[in-house]
Structure formats: structure tokens, C-alpha cells
Design a protein around this motif. Structure first.
Motif, PDB file in Angstrom:
ATOM      1  N   ALA A  54     -57.964   5.430 -16.711  1.00 23.14           N
ATOM      2  CA  ALA A  54     -58.814   4.239 -16.828  1.00 23.14           C
ATOM      3  C   ALA A  54     -60.204   4.568 -17.362  1.00 23.14           C
ATOM      4  CB  ALA A  54     -58.934   3.557 -15.471  1.00 23.14           C
ATOM      5  N   GLY A  55     -60.538   5.841 -17.481  1.00 22.82           N
ATOM      6  CA  GLY A  55     -61.872   6.202 -17.960  1.00 22.82           C
ATOM      7  C   GLY A  55     -62.470   7.317 -17.141  1.00 22.82           C
ATOM      8  N   ASP A  57     -64.662   9.367 -14.549  1.00 22.28           N
ATOM      9  CA  ASP A  57     -65.005   9.080 -13.155  1.00 22.28           C
ATOM     10  C   ASP A  57     -65.686  10.297 -12.550  1.00 22.28           C
ATOM     11  OD1 ASP A  57     -65.184   7.605 -10.864  1.00 22.28           O
ATOM     12  OD2 ASP A  57     -63.063   7.700 -10.342  1.00 22.28           O
ATOM     13  N   VAL A  78     -62.034  -1.919  -9.575  1.00 21.53           N
ATOM     14  CA  VAL A  78     -62.107  -0.997 -10.712  1.00 21.53           C
ATOM     15  C   VAL A  78     -61.549   0.355 -10.280  1.00 21.53           C
ATOM     16  CG1 VAL A  78     -64.078  -2.181 -11.714  1.00 21.53           C
ATOM     17  CG2 VAL A  78     -64.465  -0.236 -10.198  1.00 21.53           C
ATOM     18  N   ASP A  79     -61.073   1.110 -11.267  1.00 16.23           N
ATOM     19  CA  ASP A  79     -60.441   2.388 -10.988  1.00 16.23           C
ATOM     20  C   ASP A  79     -61.368   3.581 -11.153  1.00 16.23           C
ATOM     21  OD1 ASP A  79     -57.932   1.240 -10.441  1.00 16.23           O
ATOM     22  OD2 ASP A  79     -57.444   1.157 -12.577  1.00 16.23           O
ATOM     23  N   ALA A  82     -66.633   4.517 -14.837  1.00 13.53           N
ATOM     24  CA  ALA A  82     -66.813   4.054 -16.218  1.00 13.53           C
ATOM     25  C   ALA A  82     -66.441   2.586 -16.396  1.00 13.53           C
ATOM     26  CB  ALA A  82     -65.992   4.913 -17.176  1.00 13.53           C
ATOM     27  N   ASP A  83     -65.637   2.048 -15.475  1.00 15.37           N
ATOM     28  CA  ASP A  83     -65.203   0.649 -15.577  1.00 15.37           C
ATOM     29  C   ASP A  83     -66.179  -0.323 -14.928  1.00 15.37           C
ATOM     30  OD1 ASP A  83     -62.851   1.565 -16.774  1.00 15.37           O
ATOM     31  OD2 ASP A  83     -61.858   1.788 -14.834  1.00 15.37           O
ATOM     32  N   LEU A  84     -67.224   0.199 -14.316  1.00 12.35           N
ATOM     33  CA  LEU A  84     -68.168  -0.662 -13.607  1.00 12.35           C
ATOM     34  C   LEU A  84     -68.887  -1.584 -14.592  1.00 12.35           C
ATOM     35  CD1 LEU A  84     -69.143  -0.875 -10.624  1.00 12.35           C
ATOM     36  CD2 LEU A  84     -71.106   0.522 -11.310  1.00 12.35           C
ATOM     37  N   SER A  85     -68.911  -2.877 -14.263  1.00 13.18           N
ATOM     38  CA  SER A  85     -69.559  -3.854 -15.148  1.00 13.18           C
ATOM     39  C   SER A  85     -70.844  -4.406 -14.554  1.00 13.18           C
ATOM     40  CB  SER A  85     -68.589  -5.007 -15.447  1.00 13.18           C
ATOM     41  OG  SER A  85     -68.207  -5.669 -14.247  1.00 13.18           O
TER      42      SER A  85
END
Length: 229
Positions: A54-55, A57, A78-79, A82-85
Motif C-alpha cells: 500500500a506504500g 510505512d 489506512v494501511d 504514506a496513505d494518510l490524507s
């Protein structure tokens, strides 16, 4: 903290993150996260980077910190980091009282017993402090490189008896400058929370020698909200 409303920020930090989280809870401001350990645990060697499908981490070396971190991400759905928005708010690295332990600086004292001001403003002192918190700086740099908006909150201006006040003040300045150079937004509220002596105003102090209280957390929260969080 688990909330059904969309979280405005992820809070990762040491015990100084506690008043921020409590203030957000009391105000009904949705967020995720909180303290994942003590300040001394988040200076050097506390995490590694990790590639996931997923990106990118991070992995905390402390099992307890890692468990809390993964739970926070899970609550956000989120996984990986990097997926944090949403913005990341952290207190890592600002445990200046630990860096300023008196015994650490005995080698540099003059005949009066003080650490000279000329040394505290030197490149050598700055390098020593940055080395002491190198992994905290690496954490901030990694988060910024992931494209996250990162805010670092400076600590309460409280110096316990085992720490040298002059070293504390100089060390946190070195840390602040180093963090800011990484592209992190440093939340520095000293102008609003300290007295003429540069120390935390009594009504913003917790019950021990180090921490701020809920009122201090509310001031930090108000600043975060003013910044659009």
C-alpha cells in the motif's frame, strides 16, 4: 481515540501529546492517535522504514508503540503512513529535559559550574544535540518526504531538577531549527505560555515537573485549528 466523524489529524507522540489529545476530546474535535511511549524512547533508534504493497510505512521497534500505531492507522482505515490524507501532529524529539540532564554536560562546565553561553551557541553543541535526537529528525524527514503535512509541537517550558535550564533552552532551539529545516511546521507557543523568566506559567503546568495540563493542551489545540486542522 475512536470517532465516527472524520478525524482532522493523526497525533503521534510521547507523553506531551496527552494534553493535546485530552483537549481535543473535551472540545469534541475528532482526531486519531495519542502518546505511544515516553519521550526518551523517541530520540534514537526507535523506528525503521518499511515498504508495503500500500506504500511506504514505518515500524516502531517498541512492540507497544507499534501496536498503538497500527491500531491508530486501522481506525483511520489506512494501511500505511504514506496513505494518510490528514495532517500528522507529533511531539517526538522535543524531550529537551532529557537531552539537558546535568551529568551529560559536566565535561563542558567552566569553573563557576555553568555551561558557557559561547559553547551553547556553538556548532559543536548544535551537532551534539542533533545527534542525540537523530532518529526523531529522521522520522520527521521521512514523513515530509512521503508528502504529508507535518506539525511538530514544542514542549512545555518546564525544567526538572536533574536538568540544566540553560542547556534545556539551548537544546530545544537546536531541535526546533533542525525540525523546521526539514519542512515541518513547528508549533511554538512560548510567547503565549511563558512568563518573563521564559518558563511555563503556573496555571499551564501539570502536577509533575515536566508536563503541561489540559489548559496548555487547549492552547495548542486552538493553534492547530487556527492552522486549518
Amino acid at each position: 481515540m475512536t470517532t465516527t466523524a472524520p478525524a482532522r489529524f493523526l497525533l503521534l507522540g510521547d507523553s506531551h501529546a496527552g494534553p493535546i489529545g485530552r483537549a481535543a476530546q473535551a472540545a469534541g474535535v475528532p482526531f486519531q492517535g495519542g502518546p505511544v511511549g515516553a519521550g526518551r524512547e523517541f530520540t534514537d533508534g526507535f523506528f525503521t522504514t518499511h515498504d508495503t504493497p500500500a506504500g511506504r510505512d514505518i515500524v516502531f521497534r517498541s512492540a507497544e508503540a507499534q501496536e498503538r500505531y497500527r491500531r491508530f492507522l486501522g481506525e483511520l482505515g489506512v494501511d500505511a503512513l504514506a496513505d494518510l490524507s490528514i495532517p500528522l501532529v507529533s511531539t517526538f524529539g522535543f524531550c529537551a529535559h532529557f537531552v539537558a540532564l546535568r551529568e551529560n554536560w559536566d565535561l563542558y562546565r567552566d569553573r563557576s559550574g555553568a555551561v558557557p553561553a559561547v559553547f551553547l551557541s556553538s556548532a559543536l553543541f548544535d551537532a551534539i544535540v542533533r545527534a542525540a535526537v537523530r532518529d526523531a529528525l529522521a522520522f520527521y524527514g521521512h514523513a515530509v518526504n512521503l508528502g504529508l503535512r507535518v506539525l511538530a509541537v514544542m514542549p512545555p517550558q518546564r525544567v526538572p531538577g536533574q536538568s540544566d535550564p540553560a542547556v534545556f533552552m539551548a537544546a530545544q532551539e537546536s531541535i526546533r531549527r533542525a525540525v523546521a529545516r526539514l519542512g515541518v511546521e513547528v508549533v511554538d507557543l512560548r510567547g503565549r505560555t511563558t512568563g518573563p523568566d521564559g518558563l511555563q506559567r503556573p496555571w499551564l503546568c501539570g502536577d509533575d515537573e515536566i508536563h503541561g495540563n489540559l489548559a496548555f493542551g487547549r492552547i495548542i489545540l486552538a493553534e492547530l485549528l487556527d492552522r486549518g486542522l
